[in-house]
Write an enzyme that holds these catalytic residues in place. Structure first.
Site, mmCIF file in Angstrom:
data_model
loop_
_atom_site.group_PDB
_atom_site.id
_atom_site.type_symbol
_atom_site.label_atom_id
_atom_site.label_comp_id
_atom_site.label_asym_id
_atom_site.label_seq_id
_atom_site.Cartn_x
_atom_site.Cartn_y
_atom_site.Cartn_z
ATOM 1 N N TYR A 119 0.769 -1.248 0.000
ATOM 2 C CA TYR A 119 0.000 0.000 0.000
ATOM 3 C C TYR A 119 0.802 1.300 0.000
ATOM 4 O O TYR A 119 0.244 2.354 -0.238
ATOM 5 C CB TYR A 119 -0.986 -0.021 1.177
ATOM 6 C CG TYR A 119 -2.059 -1.077 0.972
ATOM 7 C CD1 TYR A 119 -3.083 -0.867 0.073
ATOM 8 C CD2 TYR A 119 -1.995 -2.290 1.642
ATOM 9 C CE1 TYR A 119 -4.044 -1.838 -0.145
ATOM 10 C CE2 TYR A 119 -2.957 -3.273 1.438
ATOM 11 C CZ TYR A 119 -3.980 -3.033 0.543
ATOM 12 O OH TYR A 119 -4.928 -3.997 0.318
ATOM 13 N N PHE A 405 -10.637 -4.208 10.751
ATOM 14 C CA PHE A 405 -11.804 -4.247 9.879
ATOM 15 C C PHE A 405 -11.374 -4.675 8.486
ATOM 16 O O PHE A 405 -10.204 -4.773 8.202
ATOM 17 C CB PHE A 405 -12.502 -2.868 9.818
ATOM 18 C CG PHE A 405 -11.576 -1.706 9.576
ATOM 19 C CD1 PHE A 405 -11.189 -1.353 8.293
ATOM 20 C CD2 PHE A 405 -11.052 -0.977 10.648
ATOM 21 C CE1 PHE A 405 -10.326 -0.289 8.059
ATOM 22 C CE2 PHE A 405 -10.201 0.090 10.429
ATOM 23 C CZ PHE A 405 -9.846 0.439 9.130
#
Ligand SMILES: CC(=O)SCCNC(=O)CCNC(=O)[C@H](O)C(C)(C)COP(=O)(O)OP(=O)(O)OC[C@H]1O[C@@H](n2cnc3c(N)ncnc32)[C@H](O)[C@@H]1OP(=O)(O)O
Length: 405
Positions: A119, A405
């Site tokens: 990322y 999450f």
């Protein structure tokens, strides 16, 4: 690539998302609550003709930042079919996501990375870190301070959101990097009957200390020991919040004193957890690992910088490098002082140059600009400008994220 199009996946097609996710993540069974979780997300699908070949979920979050909170897209279930890897599908889904963030007024995006190499190139920096801690509880926990001696009580999980919510919120205001929880999050993500990562752990238990709202609480599960294998019973701590050191000491002592257990394991503690200082014996209380937790992306750099609180007055021209979001690729003047905070584009000569991923890593106060300079990642054009930024971004508590999450 030209045939891949991006569009919202309707709620009625969540089955298709699950099939796709199981293929990509090598899973077989639906986890409890998965559908409801996906229903709560914005759902970007990458379609080739009518086939789903990529998916990206975005959970709308309110993330604590120094001095406040900001809307944040919590990216999740990022997945591309094995037949379509390395053809720009993820890159295309993220471009779509940046448009959605702009439309929804979300200056931030964040995620938990499956692999840390993915990322950074998309402008994400590791902004919070956590430590895993183990306590050898075969002997009484030795602490250098006296625990708060008010009574402890066990709480019914059904009462948790109302009773624990205010204490959680107080902790969230002190530590950046934590998102607001609603009743759904407490029920399904924190207090679900089964632990999704370890089905040998028992149901969630909650202990509180003090009045209402409690001065502190701990959420934990236990696993029985195995005498034949010589494995002691385990206390697996999910969360411990306390408003003072003696309250924390009482909760840690309680966890370490549970009968028929010999180890307390906490996989997600702040790196500056006071327990590590109050413990008498660091052979008994050990940090077993430190990990990046939340990867942060400043989708709208000036909005994000203008929204946070600064520890010192600051007046700097920051040359931000952002290869994927052109609106961020320019020099911004950041000013903060008694008359307020502003961050606006400027034609002034920059004081320092930094990549947007490094700015994201520093943003919550967890990574220090002076350390990035030492690592050769910032360029200083004006003497002492990095030190000025470092002092302004400093926070009293390290940022921290425990909710995955
Ligand atoms: C927040 C979360 O949900 S984390 C979960 C992430 N998902 C997974 O790990 C599931 C398995 N992996 C996948 O589904 C895919 O490989 C993804 C999503 C990681 C990448 O999707 P792709 O469509 O292949 O990425 P895309 O083609 O847009 O690649 C863009 C760039 O990132 C690089 N990249 C992609 N995956 C990786 C990786 N795992 N490690 C390092 N670099 C990577 C590519 O090489 C490419 O760089 P380049 O332009 O210099 O060649």
């Amino acid at each position: 690539m030209s045939t891949v199009r991006f569009r919202e996946v309707p709620k009625s097609r969540i089955d298709r998302v699950l099939d796709h996710a199981y293929l990509v993540f090598h899973e077989e069974d639906e986890r409890p609550g998965e559908r409801e979780f996906l229903r709560r997300c914005e759902r970007t699908g990458a379609y080739e003709d009518d086939h789903l070949v990529g998916f990206l979920g975005a959970l709308p979050l309110d993330l604590s930042i120094p001095g406040g909170q900001l809307p944040c897209a919590g990216l999740t279930y990022v997945s591309v079919a094995p037949t379509h890897r390395r053809r720009g599908v993820l890159s295309g889904m993220l471009q779509e996501q940046w448009r959605r963030c702009a439309a929804a007024g979300q200056p931030l995006a964040a995620l938990w990375a499956s692999e840390t190499a993915i990322y950074g190139r998309f402008g994400f920096g590791a902004a919070t870190h956590l430590s895993s801690v183990e306590i050898d509880s075969r002997r009484p926990l030795a602490l250098r301070i006296s625990p708060d001696d008010r009574p402890l009580r066990l709480l019914d999980p059904k009462e948790a959101p109302a009773v624990l919510g205010p204490r959680y919120e107080a902790g969230r205001a002190l530590r950046a990097g934590r998102h607001a929880r609603d009743g759904y999050w407490w029920r399904e993500q924190i207090l679900s009957e089964e632990d999704e990562d370890d089905d040998e752990l028992g149901p969630p238990r909650i202990v509180t200390l003090g009045g209402n709202p409690p001065a502190g609480y701990a959420v934990y599960r236990t696993r029985a020991g195995d005498d034949e294998a010589g494995t002691p019973g385990l206390v697996h701590l999910h969360e411990l919040e306390a408003d003072t050191a003696p309250v924390a000491a009482a909760l840690w002592s309680y966890l370490a004193g549970i009968d028929l257990t010999g180890k307390v394991r906490a996989w997600s503690r702040p790196a500056d957890d006071p327990l590590l200082l109050m413990a008498t014996d660091n052979d008994q209380v050990q940090v077993t690992g430190t990990y990046p937790a939340l990867w942060l992306r400043l989708v709208d750099v000036p909005a994000a910088l203008a929204a946070r609180r600064y520890a010192r007055p600051v007046d700097l021209a920051l040359d931000v490098q952002d290869a994927t979001l052109p609106a961020n690729q320019r020099t911004f003047r950041l000013t903060s002082g008694p008359s307020g905070t502003a961050c606006t584009p400027t034609e002034d000569r920059p004081d320092l140059t930094l990549d947007v991923r490094d700015l994201a890593a520093c943003y919550l106060g967890g990574v220090r600009p002076v350390h990035l300079l030492r690592a050769g990642l910032l360029t200083e054009h004006t003497a002492d400008s990095v030190r000025a930024l470092d002092e302004a971004l400093r926070t009293e508590y390290l940022p921290f994220t425990s909710d995955e999450f």
